[in-house]
Design a protein around this motif. Structure first.
Motif, PDB file in Angstrom:
ATOM      1  N   ASN A 295      -4.471  -0.631   3.101  1.00  0.00           N
ATOM      2  CA  ASN A 295      -3.307  -1.003   2.305  1.00  0.00           C
ATOM      3  C   ASN A 295      -2.686   0.112   1.493  1.00  0.00           C
ATOM      4  N   PHE A 296      -3.353   1.265   1.410  1.00  0.00           N
ATOM      5  CA  PHE A 296      -2.856   2.369   0.594  1.00  0.00           C
ATOM      6  C   PHE A 296      -3.001   3.699   1.321  1.00  0.00           C
TER       7      PHE A 296
ATOM      8  N   ASP B 180       4.978   1.199   4.854  1.00  0.00           N
ATOM      9  CA  ASP B 180       4.957   0.121   3.869  1.00  0.00           C
ATOM     10  C   ASP B 180       3.812   0.247   2.868  1.00  0.00           C
ATOM     11  N   ARG B 181       2.863   1.125   3.151  1.00  0.00           N
ATOM     12  CA  ARG B 181       1.708   1.280   2.260  1.00  0.00           C
ATOM     13  C   ARG B 181       2.110   2.025   0.989  1.00  0.00           C
ATOM     14  N   LYS B 182       1.588   1.576  -0.119  1.00  0.00           N
ATOM     15  CA  LYS B 182       1.803   2.250  -1.399  1.00  0.00           C
ATOM     16  C   LYS B 182       0.962   3.517  -1.438  1.00  0.00           C
TER      17      LYS B 182
ATOM     18  N   VAL C 152      -1.197   6.419  -3.636  1.00  0.00           N
ATOM     19  CA  VAL C 152      -2.017   6.615  -4.827  1.00  0.00           C
ATOM     20  C   VAL C 152      -2.373   8.094  -4.893  1.00  0.00           C
TER      21      VAL C 152
END
Length: 91
Positions: free
Chosen positions: A74-75, A33-35, A37
């Motif tokens: 979170n990423f 679910d983490r975006k 980068v």
């Protein structure tokens, strides 16, 4: 341990082009679910200042600050510190 180093590819001159993955080991069940980068540096040989920028990014993301922990939780960061190793080596 927040960082994994892997080989992205070998260059035309046979040099390795590595990338780093930086993310938290907590809540791995939610990893998908983490975006993501992506950050790159040293695309062109003359961009020497990007090495300093990249060092700052890596120091921050692997540091102990509350902000860095939140980002890792979170990423998923995919970082290519030297995207053009042949150009950097040969100038």
């Amino acid at each position: 341990q927040y960082t994994i180093r892997r080989r992205l590819c070998d260059t035309l001159a046979g040099n390795g082009c590595d990338y780093l993955t930086i993310t938290s080991n907590r809540n791995l069940e939610k990893l998908a679910d983490r975006k993501g980068v992506v950050i790159t540096a040293r695309v062109h040989p003359g961009e020497t200042n990007s090495s300093l920028m990249m060092k700052g990014v890596l120091d921050f993301l692997t540091g102990n600050s509350k902000e860095a922990c939140v980002l890792r939780d979170n990423f998923v960061f995919k970082i290519i510190p030297i995207l053009n190793p042949d150009g950097v080596i040969n100038g």
